[in-house]
Structure formats: structure tokens, C-alpha cells
Motif scaffolding. Structure first.
Motif, PDB file in Angstrom:
ATOM      1  N   GLN A   1       2.341  12.802  -8.541  1.00 44.88           N
ATOM      2  CA  GLN A   1       2.204  13.223  -9.859  1.00 44.88           C
ATOM      3  C   GLN A   1       0.825  12.668 -10.603  1.00 44.88           C
ATOM      4  N   GLU A   2       0.843  13.495 -11.799  1.00 47.60           N
ATOM      5  CA  GLU A   2      -0.537  12.953 -12.492  1.00 47.60           C
ATOM      6  C   GLU A   2      -0.122  12.819 -14.012  1.00 47.60           C
ATOM      7  N   PHE A   3      -0.488  11.839 -14.552  1.00 50.51           N
ATOM      8  CA  PHE A   3      -0.104  11.705 -16.031  1.00 50.51           C
ATOM      9  C   PHE A   3      -1.432  10.881 -16.614  1.00 50.51           C
ATOM     10  N   SER A   4      -1.509  11.291 -18.154  1.00 53.74           N
ATOM     11  CA  SER A   4      -2.541  10.863 -18.799  1.00 53.74           C
ATOM     12  C   SER A   4      -2.547   9.177 -19.131  1.00 53.74           C
ATOM     13  N   VAL A   5      -3.612   8.667 -19.080  1.00 50.60           N
ATOM     14  CA  VAL A   5      -3.569   7.123 -19.257  1.00 50.60           C
ATOM     15  C   VAL A   5      -3.109   6.925 -20.491  1.00 50.60           C
ATOM     16  N   ASP A   6      -2.868   7.722 -21.762  1.00 55.27           N
ATOM     17  CA  ASP A   6      -2.437   7.519 -22.948  1.00 55.27           C
ATOM     18  C   ASP A   6      -0.839   7.805 -23.072  1.00 55.27           C
ATOM     19  N   SER A   7      -0.395   8.181 -22.104  1.00 54.61           N
ATOM     20  CA  SER A   7       1.075   8.633 -22.147  1.00 54.61           C
ATOM     21  C   SER A   7       1.889   7.485 -22.191  1.00 54.61           C
ATOM     22  N   VAL A   8       3.327   7.740 -22.702  1.00 55.33           N
ATOM     23  CA  VAL A   8       4.190   6.672 -22.648  1.00 55.33           C
ATOM     24  C   VAL A   8       4.613   6.059 -21.130  1.00 55.33           C
ATOM     25  N   GLN A   9       4.309   7.112 -20.453  1.00 55.67           N
ATOM     26  CA  GLN A   9       4.777   6.595 -18.683  1.00 55.67           C
ATOM     27  C   GLN A   9       3.959   5.753 -18.365  1.00 55.67           C
ATOM     28  N   ALA A  10       2.635   5.853 -18.881  1.00 54.46           N
ATOM     29  CA  ALA A  10       1.568   5.031 -18.323  1.00 54.46           C
ATOM     30  C   ALA A  10       1.581   3.776 -18.833  1.00 54.46           C
TER      31      ALA A  10
ATOM     32  N   GLY B   1       0.784  -1.219  -0.026  1.00 55.97           N
ATOM     33  CA  GLY B   1      -0.085  -0.044  -0.071  1.00 55.97           C
ATOM     34  C   GLY B   1       0.849   1.240   0.105  1.00 55.97           C
ATOM     35  N   TRP B   2       2.234   1.207  -0.236  1.00 57.92           N
ATOM     36  CA  TRP B   2       3.097   2.398  -0.189  1.00 57.92           C
ATOM     37  C   TRP B   2       2.991   2.903  -1.462  1.00 57.92           C
ATOM     38  N   VAL B   3       2.353   2.513  -2.568  1.00 55.56           N
ATOM     39  CA  VAL B   3       2.031   3.015  -4.027  1.00 55.56           C
ATOM     40  C   VAL B   3       0.597   2.846  -4.140  1.00 55.56           C
ATOM     41  N   HIS B   4      -0.061   3.802  -4.532  1.00 56.29           N
ATOM     42  CA  HIS B   4      -1.260   3.459  -4.948  1.00 56.29           C
ATOM     43  C   HIS B   4      -1.942   4.595  -6.282  1.00 56.29           C
ATOM     44  N   PHE B   5      -2.605   4.360  -7.205  1.00 61.41           N
ATOM     45  CA  PHE B   5      -3.323   5.156  -8.355  1.00 61.41           C
ATOM     46  C   PHE B   5      -4.831   5.574  -7.914  1.00 61.41           C
ATOM     47  N   GLU B   6      -4.824   6.388  -8.185  1.00 57.42           N
ATOM     48  CA  GLU B   6      -6.230   7.132  -8.219  1.00 57.42           C
ATOM     49  C   GLU B   6      -6.805   7.785  -9.516  1.00 57.42           C
ATOM     50  N   THR B   7      -7.891   7.848  -9.773  1.00 58.17           N
ATOM     51  CA  THR B   7      -8.277   8.531 -11.134  1.00 58.17           C
ATOM     52  C   THR B   7      -8.830   9.928 -10.630  1.00 58.17           C
ATOM     53  N   SER B   8      -8.404  10.759 -11.482  1.00 60.34           N
ATOM     54  CA  SER B   8      -8.678  12.169 -11.223  1.00 60.34           C
ATOM     55  C   SER B   8     -10.055  12.614 -11.495  1.00 60.34           C
TER      56      SER B   8
END
Lengths: 196, 384
Positions: free
Chosen positions: B164-173, B140-147
């Protein structure tokens, strides 16, 4: 089937050295030692294989737990993922058996051709030895045919070491006490010079 | 001697048990802290968390037992002593080089064979990547949430703090979401190479054992295949049977975590001892050598010979000798081999010539000696 070693029968043919390198468990690297006993004064050679101690000093001094003994008493070569190449085993073995291989930074040693002996075959060295210095076979045969008799107990200083591999000794000897003081190198030459 | 071993084990076990319990407590606390008192804890990942807690306790127990063994303890103590004494900056640089060479690039395996090197790189880096992703998620150290404002934007939280925030279509995602798939592919390539070796190389065929050599590959295979299966299932089978597959994957990962402390994979935790040995060898080379009491040749470092004498005594071996030798550790390995033959000659009764004549062969193929023994050194009368 047991292993019997008799250095007095060694003729220095090097057959064991080359056969050993054919063993599948360490292909290309010979594990047997063939030493001149005192090259300056005698052509006598002596073969040394692992004696497979009942309580192996090499395994006990290994800091990485890399040397394992199988249920049938064979002390295996160092496990490659574990061996850290410290050479503790090389220096602690009273028989001078393990080798440190610098290229791979690991120890390797005779495992009595485990791939062969585990399925009832002879070790490579004993297969080719022409003089019976290295013999692998039934105890009855060797007791019947040799004047020397097999022992497996050695004393190094105060330490008694028992081995799986047998060593041929004089008929009255039950335990071979390794005497160093009377075999100092150069001592014989000194005595001979004094005699003449 | 065996009594001594039992005593040592009895002495070590309670300390190791305590260390294991502390490790388990640390993991549990880190889960609580990292997931803000379980508020971000993903309960679907509970089996992974439980297996991790058990594995951490067992690994620490085994490490503690291992570090208390006399030879390991001596290297551990000497390693640290040499590290602090020999110049911390110099030693840190040396150890960094060793870490890069031996742990990152694993060049020592390349010296055995290129195929083994590639195999080990794939297996180790694939597994490490997978653990680096899953442990923080499981704890539970890392989790993701939808904006809330934009469903196509993901927010990354580390220890409950939005990073940070990132788009679901980005290379990072793409990289984030496929890191485990990439690790599974790496592991599968490694397994294929390892199996090829284990099925074709005489050395491997001769010595491999199921529990030590094949079981870890089987476990890694189960984890990688079921893990990749989750992605493939979600993408092409619309999640049909996803629950069963997820359960199988959890079982496979748990089995791997439970195997870690007991089998071949424990070498991951033992291998860092190589660093201490590196320092030790460096100091040994610089220090005075030990000379063989018999042939007077230098054969090892004095430091290692003295350490071994101490370790042997702690292990209840007594190689002390009477007379000028003092200790069998003062005899070099080649002389030890020669001494065996020399003492054999000494103990043969009577006189004569060893193996004179060809001898004769008996029914069993044994060469029957027809002569008595002779001393190994030539008879002075014959020579003179």
C-alpha cells in the motif's frame, strides 16, 4: 547451624503454623504442615517442613524446570514465571511437602525461610517451637542434649533419600525405613475390636 | 543416578544441537527469501540480524533439551494425545479460551496482585509490539520506499511486494513511525512498576537475584531508553551523536536477544506448556481417581499417578515397595507425612511415654526429654 525435626516432641500448639505465615518469602500463606497422626485414637500431632533432599524428587519431576536448588542445598519454592501448576511435585515428594495453591494455580513450599537462614537467622517455625520439635542450631547441642540422634537417610520402598534437614530417630537407627504395611489406617481399630 | 543423568544429557545434546542448527538455517533462509536475496536487507541492521540468528539457535537448542526431559516429554505426549482424542473442535475452543485468558489478558497474574498484573501487561505487550515491528524490518521482510512521483507518499513493501501507499502526514504513518516509541513507553512503565515492587515488597526483597530478576529489567531499560533516545535525538538534537546512540541501542538489543535463551525470559517459551497441562487437568478430573492405599481416600487422578510412576522410573528413582503397597506413589501426601512420625515411634528403643512431663531446659534452650518414647496409639490397658 542445622535443622532438626522431632515429631515425638510436637504438642500441636500451632505456633509454627502461624509463625510460618509471617515469613517474608511467602507472607500470609503458611507452608508448614501440622497433621494429627491418628486423630481417632491419639492427640499426637506431627509437623512437616521441607526436608531439602540432596537429590530432590520434586525438582526432577517438574516439567517446567521451576524448582531450583541453591548452592547451599535449599530447594526453593517454584519459580513463579515458570510453574504451570501441574502438581507433579506435590504427588512425587516422598515427604508430602509441596502444596498446590489453587488461587494462583501454582505450587508453593517451605524454603527454610531462605530470607532468614541465608543470613544466619533461625527459620520462623524453629524460632517459636516451645517443645523443641523443630530445632535449628548446632549439631553438638542436639547430640549432647537429646537421647534420640539425628539421621538424614530414609528409605521409601527401594528408594534411598538423603536430606539436608535432620530427623531425630532412635539411637540405633542410622537409616529410617518407612514402613507402610504395618501402619494401615483402621488396622489398629480392627485389632482392638478383636481384642475386646 | 548421576551416571544416568549424564547419559540422558549425552543422548539429548546431539539432537538438540541439530535442532538449533536447523533453526539458525531457517532464520538465515527467511532473511534471504524475505529480502529478495538481500536486495532489501538493511545492512545497518546487521548486528540485530546476527544476534537474532544466534538467539534462535540457542532458544531452539534449549527448548529441545527441555522437551526431552522425562516429565516434560510425558506432558508433551499426553497433551497432544488428549488434544486429538478429546474432540479437536472442543479442545481448540478450550485452548483458545486459555490463550485469551492466560496469554492475552494474563488474568492468572491479576490473582497475585493488580500491580503485578499491570506491570506484566506493560512489559509483555510492549516487548511483543517492539519485536513485531523490528523482526520483519531486520529480516528485510518489510521495507518502505518513497514514491518517485510524490516525496510525501510512502510505499509499504512486504516480502518485496508493494502492499500500500500512504501519506507521511496520515494517522497511519504516525502509528507506523511511532510504534517503537509506544512500545518503549509501555516497557518503561512496566519497569517502573517492577522496580517499585522489587524495592518495597518483602517477598521480592527476600528472594530476588541480580541475574534472574534485575538483569532482565536492566536490559529492557537499556533497550527502551536508547531506543527512545534515537527519536528524541533526531527530533531535537538534529542527529548529533546519532551514530553512537544507534550503536549503543544495537548493543543493548543484542544483549537482550543473547540473554533470552539463558535467563528468566526463557519463561516466555516455556509458558505455553500451561496449555497442555490445562488439557491434562481436564482429562484427569474426568477420569478415575487414585485412592490412597493406606487411608483409602481419593487424592489424585489415576492417570497422573501412573504417569508419575513411569517418569520416576525414567529418572532412575525407584519408589517401588514390597507387599501390598506396590509403589510409594500409591500413598497420599498426608499419609506420607503421618508415616514419618509413625515410623519414628516404631524405631525408638524401649517403651515409655513420649515427652511425658514438661522436661527441663538446658543451657542452649533445648527442651531435654526426661522420658523415653511411647507408641503413638494409646495403651489399650490404660484406655480400657
Amino acid at each position: 547451624m542445622e535443622f532438626f525435626i522431632d515429631p515425638s516432641r510436637c504438642i500441636g500448639c500451632q505456633g509454627c503454623v502461624h509463625a510460618c505465615a509471617e515469613c517474608d518469602s511467602h507472607r500470609g500463606i503458611s507452608m508448614i504442615h501440622l497433621d494429627f497422626v491418628d486423630r481417632s485414637s491419639s492427640p499426637q500431632t506431627t509437623p512437616t517442613v521441607c526436608m531439602h533432599c540432596i537429590d530432590p524428587t520434586c525438582a526432577r519431576v517438574c516439567p517446567a524446570d521451576a524448582i531450583k536448588q541453591t548452592a547451599d542445598g535449599i530447594v526453593q519454592s517454584a519459580l513463579q514465571p515458570r510453574c504451570i501448576g501441574c502438581s507433579n511435585c506435590v504427588l512425587a515428594c516422598p515427604f508430602g511437602v509441596p502444596r498446590y495453591i489453587p488461587k494462583i494455580d501454582q505450587m508453593m513450599k517451605c524454603d527454610m525461610c531462605y530470607d532468614r537462614t541465608a543470613v544466619g537467622l533461625k527459620p520462623m517455625c524453629a524460632t517459636v517451637c516451645p517443645s523443641g520439635a523443630l530445632y535449628y542450631g548446632p549439631r553438638e547441642a542436639i547430640e549432647k542434649n537429646r537421647r534420640a540422634h539425628p539421621i538424614n537417610t530414609f528409605t521409601f520402598g527401594r528408594q534411598v533419600v538423603k536430606t539436608k534437614v535432620n530427623f531425630m530417630a532412635g539411637s540405633t537407627v542410622e537409616e529410617l525405613e518407612i514402613d507402610v504395611a504395618n501402619f494401615m489406617e483402621g488396622a489398629g481399630e480392627q485389632e482392638r475390636r478383636e481384642d475386646t | 543416578m548421576h551416571n544416568g543423568k549424564v547419559t540422558l544429557r549425552q543422548k539429548i545434546a546431539p539432537q538438540a544441537g541439530l535442532a538449533g542448527s536447523v533453526a539458525a538455517a531457517v532464520v538465515v533462509s527467511s532473511i534471504f527469501l524475505g529480502s529478495s536475496n538481500l536486495s532489501h536487507f538493511d545492512w545497518a541492521l546487521l548486528p540485530y540480524a546476527l544476534a537474532t540468528i544466534f538467539s534462535a539457535a540457542a532458544l531452539t537448542y534449549r527448548c529441545a533439551v527441555w522437551l526431552q526431559r522425562p516429565p516434560t516429554k510425558r506432558y508433551w505426549q499426553q497433551g497432544w494425545r488428549l488434544f486429538w482424542q478429546g474432540g479437536v473442535i472442543h479442545n481448540s475452543l478450550y485452548l483458545t479460551r486459555l490463550v485469551i485468558d492466560n496469554f492475552a489478558a494474563q488474568r492468572f497474574i491479576a490473582r497475585r496482585s493488580r500491580q503485578r498484573w499491570l506491570m506484566h501487561l506493560c512489559l509483555s505487550w510492549g516487548s511483543l509490539l517492539a519485536f513485531a515491528v523490528t523482526f520483519p524490518l531486520v529480516f528485510g521482510w518489510v521495507h518502505f520506499e518513497t514514491s518517485a512521483a510524490d516525496l510525501h507518499t510512502y510505499q509499504l513493501f512486504v516480502f518485496g511486494v508493494k502492499l500500500q501507499e500512504f501519506s507521511v502526514d496520515s494517522v497511519q504513518a504516525l502509528l507506523f513511525f511511532n510504534a517503537l516509541n509506544l512500545s518503549a513507553v509501555l516497557v518503561l512503565v512496566g519497569i517502573a512498576l517492577a522496580l517499585h515492587r522489587r524495592l518495597t515488597e518483602p517477598e521480592a526483597l527476600a528472594l530476588q537475584q541480580f541475574s534472574q530478576d534485575l538483569l532482565p529489567l536492566l536490559l529492557l531499560f537499556a533497550v527502551a531508553v536508547t531506543g527512545l533516545g534515537l527519536t528524541l535525538n533526531a527530533r531535537w538534537l538534529h542527529g548529533q551523536g546519532f551514530g553512537f546512540l544507534a550503536l549503543t541501542h544495537a548493543a543493548a538489543v543484542s544483549a537482550l536477544l543473547l540473554y533470552l535463551p539463558f535467563g528468566k525470559l526463557f519463561h516466555i517459551f516455556q509458558r505455553p506448556a500451561h496449555l497442555g497441562v490445562g488439557l491434562y487437568k481436564q482429562a484427569a478430573q474426568a477420569g478415575p481417581p487414585a485412592q490412597c492405599v493406606r487411608c483409602h481416600q481419593a487424592f489424585a487422578s489415576q492417570m497422573q499417578v501412573e504417569d508419575l510412576k513411569r517418569v520416576l522410573s525414567e529418572l532412575e528413582f525407584d519408589y517401588r515397595c514390597n507387599g501390598p503397597v506396590l509403589h510409594y506413589q500409591h500413598v497420599c501426601p498426608p499419609c506420607r507425612r503421618k508415616l514419618l512420625a509413625l515410623n519414628q515411634g516404631k524405631n525408638f528403643p524401649g517403651v515409655g511415654v513420649w515427652g511425658s512431663g514438661a522436661g527441663s531446659t538446658d543451657d542452649s534452650g533445648l527442651l531435654v526429654s526426661n522420658a523415653g518414647p511411647r507408641p503413638l496409639t494409646p495403651d489399650p490397658q490404660v484406655e480400657g
